[in-house]
Design a protein around this motif. Structure first.
Motif, short mmCIF file in Angstrom:
data_model
loop_
_atom_site.label_atom_id
_atom_site.label_comp_id
_atom_site.label_asym_id
_atom_site.label_seq_id
_atom_site.Cartn_x
_atom_site.Cartn_y
_atom_site.Cartn_z
N ILE A 1 35.39 56.41 48.72
CA ILE A 1 35.87 56.77 50.07
C ILE A 1 36.44 55.55 50.76
CG2 ILE A 1 35.09 57.52 52.35
CD1 ILE A 1 33.04 59.31 50.93
N LEU A 2 35.74 54.43 50.68
CA LEU A 2 36.23 53.21 51.33
C LEU A 2 37.54 52.75 50.70
CD1 LEU A 2 32.85 51.25 51.68
CD2 LEU A 2 34.15 52.36 53.51
N GLU A 3 37.64 52.91 49.37
CA GLU A 3 38.87 52.50 48.70
C GLU A 3 40.05 53.39 49.14
OE1 GLU A 3 40.58 52.10 44.12
OE2 GLU A 3 38.46 52.52 44.48
N GLN A 4 39.80 54.68 49.27
CA GLN A 4 40.87 55.59 49.71
C GLN A 4 41.30 55.27 51.14
OE1 GLN A 4 42.53 57.83 47.81
NE2 GLN A 4 41.30 56.94 46.14
N TYR A 5 40.32 54.97 52.00
CA TYR A 5 40.68 54.59 53.37
C TYR A 5 41.45 53.28 53.39
CZ TYR A 5 38.39 58.09 56.27
OH TYR A 5 38.08 59.26 56.92
N ASN A 6 41.07 52.38 52.48
CA ASN A 6 41.77 51.10 52.41
C ASN A 6 43.22 51.32 51.94
OD1 ASN A 6 42.10 48.31 52.50
ND2 ASN A 6 41.56 48.09 50.33
N LYS A 7 43.38 52.19 50.93
CA LYS A 7 44.74 52.49 50.47
C LYS A 7 45.55 53.16 51.57
CE LYS A 7 43.69 53.04 45.54
NZ LYS A 7 43.67 53.99 44.38
N GLN A 8 44.89 54.05 52.30
CA GLN A 8 45.60 54.73 53.39
C GLN A 8 46.03 53.74 54.46
OE1 GLN A 8 43.37 57.97 55.05
NE2 GLN A 8 44.85 58.33 56.69
N ASP A 9 45.16 52.78 54.75
CA ASP A 9 45.52 51.76 55.75
C ASP A 9 46.69 50.92 55.26
OD1 ASP A 9 43.50 52.63 57.38
OD2 ASP A 9 42.03 51.11 56.73
N LEU A 10 46.67 50.58 53.97
CA LEU A 10 47.78 49.80 53.42
C LEU A 10 49.08 50.60 53.44
CD1 LEU A 10 46.04 48.10 50.34
CD2 LEU A 10 46.73 47.01 52.48
N GLN A 11 48.96 51.89 53.13
CA GLN A 11 50.15 52.73 53.12
C GLN A 11 50.73 52.86 54.52
OE1 GLN A 11 51.36 53.89 50.24
NE2 GLN A 11 53.15 54.79 51.26
N GLU A 12 49.83 53.02 55.50
CA GLU A 12 50.30 53.10 56.89
C GLU A 12 50.94 51.80 57.34
OE1 GLU A 12 46.96 54.30 59.18
OE2 GLU A 12 46.99 56.39 58.47
N GLU A 13 50.32 50.68 56.92
CA GLU A 13 50.87 49.37 57.29
C GLU A 13 52.25 49.18 56.64
OE1 GLU A 13 49.60 44.65 57.09
OE2 GLU A 13 48.26 46.21 56.31
N LYS A 14 52.39 49.59 55.36
CA LYS A 14 53.67 49.46 54.67
C LYS A 14 54.74 50.34 55.32
CE LYS A 14 55.81 50.05 50.13
NZ LYS A 14 55.61 50.51 48.72
N GLY A 15 54.34 51.55 55.69
CA GLY A 15 55.28 52.43 56.36
C GLY A 15 55.72 51.85 57.70
N PHE A 16 54.79 51.19 58.41
CA PHE A 16 55.14 50.59 59.70
C PHE A 16 56.18 49.49 59.51
CE2 PHE A 16 54.32 47.15 62.72
CZ PHE A 16 54.62 47.79 63.91
N TYR A 17 55.96 48.63 58.49
CA TYR A 17 56.91 47.54 58.26
C TYR A 17 58.27 48.08 57.78
CZ TYR A 17 53.43 43.90 58.99
OH TYR A 17 52.52 43.07 59.53
N ASP A 18 58.24 49.17 56.99
CA ASP A 18 59.51 49.79 56.56
C ASP A 18 60.30 50.29 57.77
OD1 ASP A 18 58.94 49.25 53.95
OD2 ASP A 18 58.14 51.26 53.51
N ASP A 19 59.60 50.88 58.72
CA ASP A 19 60.28 51.36 59.93
C ASP A 19 60.87 50.20 60.71
OD1 ASP A 19 59.63 53.93 59.28
OD2 ASP A 19 57.85 54.01 60.58
N VAL A 20 60.09 49.10 60.80
CA VAL A 20 60.60 47.92 61.52
C VAL A 20 61.83 47.37 60.82
CG1 VAL A 20 60.06 45.54 62.19
CG2 VAL A 20 58.34 47.36 62.48
N ARG A 21 61.81 47.32 59.46
CA ARG A 21 62.94 46.78 58.72
C ARG A 21 64.17 47.67 58.88
NH1 ARG A 21 62.23 47.07 52.47
NH2 ARG A 21 62.52 49.24 53.11
N ASP A 22 64.02 48.98 58.81
CA ASP A 22 65.15 49.89 58.96
C ASP A 22 65.78 49.75 60.32
OD1 ASP A 22 64.64 50.74 56.41
OD2 ASP A 22 63.52 52.54 57.02
N LYS A 23 64.93 49.63 61.35
CA LYS A 23 65.47 49.49 62.70
C LYS A 23 66.19 48.16 62.88
CE LYS A 23 62.10 52.54 64.89
NZ LYS A 23 60.99 52.64 65.85
N THR A 24 65.71 47.14 62.16
CA THR A 24 66.34 45.82 62.27
C THR A 24 67.71 45.84 61.60
OG1 THR A 24 64.16 44.78 62.22
CG2 THR A 24 66.05 43.36 61.80
N LEU A 25 67.84 46.49 60.43
CA LEU A 25 69.11 46.54 59.73
C LEU A 25 70.13 47.35 60.50
CD1 LEU A 25 67.86 47.06 56.05
CD2 LEU A 25 68.81 44.98 57.05
N VAL A 26 69.69 48.36 61.16
CA VAL A 26 70.61 49.17 61.95
C VAL A 26 71.14 48.36 63.12
CG1 VAL A 26 70.81 51.20 63.39
CG2 VAL A 26 69.57 51.34 61.25
#
Length: 844
Positions: free
Chosen positions: A819-844
């Motif tokens: 359970i902790l590992e899945q939550y950790n993966k979910q947190d990493l996935q959310e963090e990666k998605g956040f940075y992807d959004d920041v990068r897309d907005k920067t390129l635009v």
């Protein structure tokens, strides 16, 4: 020389003398110099020569001077005159040597008696010190001196013995003052009397005086002096009392207590001394000396002798003092032989008089008056009856004496109505009120042991009628002066408080006959109606008397309605409103917050007993949001109350409607009920130090539930009726109740859970399996300690159970990590998605 020349010469001499004379200074300009001294100018240079003690001791011990009686007497007189203001502490060793020499000489030569008495009298004055700081230095000397001084009572001469006792008595009085001023900075100073008294208490005087009572059995004067001294010492030090008891002080005192004494001082002093001993003694030390028929018989003789001589105030006061001493004896030794001697029967006879008439000669012609002594005597008799009831063997005597009927005669509205044409003794209104409160308190102790008398005297009807009077609006100006009348001045609150305490003691017997008797006469509506009115009036301010009344009323309702659904329904809507008002009350409104938890416990207990178990009451309690009030209390109260509240809620959750409200509740911090339960579980495990990782995962697979305290208790073979440490763990904490809630709610699809809640929920879900494995492990350990070997099939079964438990623990730990590992993966996935959004907005 001519006359003219002589005249000129005189004038010249006068002029010279005037020129040499200094100008006169005014008196108001002369500087004043203060000298720190208390001596006058005439005393300067005067100093008393030290007394030649060694020379006199040598002279007295010389066998060649034994015939010089006159010279020895002159030395004694000189010693007396020289120390007329008291003896110096540094001379006490020499002084005691002289006393011992004279003590031996007095037996051979009577001429030494008078001078010996004179120098003995000087010891009544405070001893003197060269410096005020020498008091501690000479303390051992003073203690030794007083011990030896008491041994002088061995001299077989009454005058000397009386002088010794008088001297000791004067020296023990704090009012005894020295002729020397305490503020004499330059000279010797007297020791403070309170300090001397403490030193006397540390000496062997108490033992000596206790033994001396046997020598003075036939001498009334000396015996009185001994008792007076022991009375003084016993009032100042419990150490003195302990020393006196080591020499059978009680029996020595009582043996001659009732001897003929025209002054009456011996009995009076003896009773006062006994009182001091009983108040300051060690219970184990004195119990053996009290467990004697002779002791009780002598006290009985003294009491009856004074009780039948109530013709003046002195005898009445002494009678009361003797009764107090007797009650202290019975309190320290409940099984003292008061029944065997007939003393208990006589005391109960007095206690039931004059309310219950008797033809017994002891009270037939006895007359009570309204005097303070007789009133105090009546109260003491009631108190003594309560003390006697501590002995189970007294129940039959109490029943036969009809003391309960006598006490019930006071349980009626005030002022009492007088029967016309009947001239009977009647106390004043204030006295009746105090006796009424005293009787209510005594009945609350006596009635639970006399249930047959409860029905014989129709006690329930009497009490309910009196209760109705206490809650009605009729005006009554109570005096409120007594101990039991506190807080009840100009009202009936004291009577109400004590009648509810009496009801509480009666219903605590759990006798179904009493429940039926009271409830059939409408007790439940009477109590709920008044409590509702009282809480509405006192919702913003509640004192200790109100708190006692409400708590006792709730306890009574809990007792009578706990096991009967019909009585729960009689409690009904009105009672539920009372409970909800209390549960919603702010703590500061209840005795400034001091009595809040007591009131809360009473209300929760009443909810458990009067609401839970009746479907009608449960539905109404839930609809009026009483359930939410209990849930709110979980967040704001300590663990001790949380445990009680959870127990009440768990039983209430048997009602299916309750589950919906539990899941719909949100706390002050917008938390769901299941999240609060998980928080409580983690708090419990932190408090008992269960082994967990930083993120709540099981760290010790062999002990998934066991805390440090449980581990510290060694496993020992137990009896069949004794619970093991694993079973006791279920009682001590809330984890079993939390597991019970989840069994009703379920373990899946629960709203409001956080990451750590899912980790905790894995342990909660397997709580029963883990506890079963823990108990089986205890069973196996106990069998090994007892040397019991299992057969092969049993061994195989137990091994399977223990192995399955361990595998279950490992599986749960693996699930938690997953359970902790899945939550950790979910947190990493959310963090990666956040940075992807920041990068897309920067390129635009």
């Amino acid at each position: 020389m001519s006359t003219l020349s002589m005249h000129r010469q005189q004038q010249q001499q006068q002029m010279v003398s005037k020129s040499l004379t200094l100008p006169k200074i005014p008196q108001n300009l002369v500087p004043v110099v203060h000298i720190l001294t208390s001596r006058s100018e005439n005393d300067v240079g005067k100093k008393d020569e030290p007394f030649p003690f060694e020379k006199i001791i040598k002279f007295f011990r010389d066998s060649q001077t034994s015939h010089l009686v006159d010279r020895r007497i002159r030395f004694c007189q000189k010693l007396y005159r020289h120390h007329r203001n008291g003896y110096n502490s540094k001379d006490l060793r020499h002084l005691m040597k002289i006393f011992n020499i004279l003590a031996d000489d007095c037996e051979e030569q009577p001429l030494y008696i008078n001078p010996f008495i004179e120098i003995l009298k000087n010891c009544s004055k405070p001893f003197l010190l060269d410096k005020s700081t020498d008091a501690e230095i000479y303390a051992p000397v003073l203690i030794s001196f007083y011990s030896d001084f008491g041994y002088l009572l061995r001299i077989p001469n009454k005058r000397i013995q009386q002088c010794i006792l008088e001297t000791l008595y004067k020296s023990s009085q704090l009012t005894n003052k020295s002729p020397i001023d305490e503020n004499d900075y330059d000279g010797i100073r007297p020791i403070r009397m309170d300090y001397l008294l403490r030193l006397q208490c540390h000496s062997d005087l108490c033992e000596t005086l206790t033994k001396a009572m046997s020598f003075f059995e036939n001498d009334l004067t000396l015996r009185i002096y001994v008792v007076k001294l022991l009375q003084t010492y016993s009032s100042k030090s419990s150490e003195c009392v302990a020393r006196m008891l080591t020499h059978d002080c009680i029996n020595r005192l009582l043996s001659k207590m009732n001897d003929h004494d025209p002054t009456g001082e011996l009995l009076f002093r003896t009773i006062e001394l006994l009182w001091n001993i009983l108040e300051q003694c060690d219970e184990e030390q004195i119990s053996d000396q009290l467990d004697s028929r002779v002791t009780i018989s002598l006290l009985q003789e003294a009491f009856i002798g004074q009780a039948t001589q109530t013709h003046n105030q002195y005898h009445c006061q002494l009678r009361n003092d003797i009764l107090i001493v007797c009650s202290l004896v019975m309190g320290l030794k409940p099984d003292a032989p008061v029944i065997e001697t007939g003393f208990a029967k006589q005391l109960l006879l007095f206690a039931s008089y004059p309310e219950v008439r008797s033809n017994n000669p002891l009270v037939k012609n006895y007359k009570f008056t309204k005097s303070e002594e007789d009133f105090e005597f009546k109260k003491l008799l009631i108190n003594t009856t309560v003390i006697l009831s501590r002995n189970p063997m007294m129940n039959e005597l109490i029943t036969n004496s009809r003391v309960i009927l006598a006490l019930l005669s006071y349980i009626e509205p005030l002022p009492r109505k007088k029967s016309p044409g009947i001239n009977t003794f009647e106390w004043s209104l204030s006295q009746i009120e105090e006796l009424q409160l005293h009787a209510l308190t005594a009945l609350s102790i006596l009635l639970p042991n006399s249930l047959n008398e409860y029905f014989e005297y129709h006690t329930g009807t009497r009490l309910l009628l009196f209760y109705e009077w206490t809650i009605n609006d009729d005006e009554f100006k109570s005096q409120g002066n007594s101990f039991f009348g506190k807080g009840g001045r100009n009202n009936k609150r004291s009577q109400l408080k004590h009648i509810l305490k009496l009801f509480r003691s009666i219903v605590s017997t759990k006798d179904e006959r009493i429940f039926m008797d009271l409830c059939d006469q409408g007790m439940i509506p009477l109590i709920t109606g008044y409590l509702r009115r009282l809480i509405q009036e006192k919702s913003m301010s509640m004192d200790t008397v109100d708190l006692d009344i409400i708590c006792d009323g709730l306890f009574i309702l809990s007792c009578v309605a706990e096991s009967d659904v019909h009585r729960k329904e009689i409690f009904g809507s009105e009672g539920i409103e009372i409970l909800i008002q209390i549960l919603l009350m702010e703590s500061s409104h209840v005795c400034g917050g001091l009595g809040y938890y007591r009131l809360l416990v009473a209300a929760i207990d009443c909810t458990w007993c009067c609401v839970v178990g009746s479907v009608i009451n449960e539905d109404e309690f839930i609809q009026k949001q009483g359930l939410f009030a209990l849930l709110d209390l979980i967040e704001s109260n300590p663990k001790s109350l949380q445990n009680i509240i959870l127990g009440c809620l768990l039983d209430l959750a048997e009602n299916l409607k309750c589950i919906h409200f539990l899941m719909a509740w949100q706390g002050h911090r917008q938390q769901q009920f299941v999240h609060v339960l998980c928080e409580l579980w983690r708090d419990e495990e932190r408090e008992i130090y269960v082994s967990r990782t930083a993120r709540g995962v099981i760290s010790d697979p062999t002990k998934p539930l066991m805390g440090a305290l449980q581990q510290s208790v060694p496993i020992v073979p137990l009896k069949r009726s004794e619970p093991s440490r694993s079973v006791l763990d279920l009682i001590d904490n809330m984890r079993s109740k939390i597991y019970g809630f989840f069994c009703k709610i379920g373990f899946g699809q629960l709203p409001g859970l956080h990451e750590e809640d899912f980790v905790t929920l894995c342990i909660i879900e397997n709580f029963l399996d883990f506890k079963m494995g823990e108990i089986w492990q205890e069973i196996m350990t106990e069998l090994e300690m007892e040397g019991t070997k299992l057969i092969s099939t049993d061994t195989e079964a137990t091994d399977t159970i223990l192995q399955a438990t361990q595998e279950r623990v490992l599986a749960v730990a693996a699930t938690q990590n997953y359970i902790l590992e899945q939550y950790n993966k979910q947190d990493l996935q959310e963090e990666k998605g956040f940075y992807d959004d920041v990068r897309d907005k920067t390129l635009v």
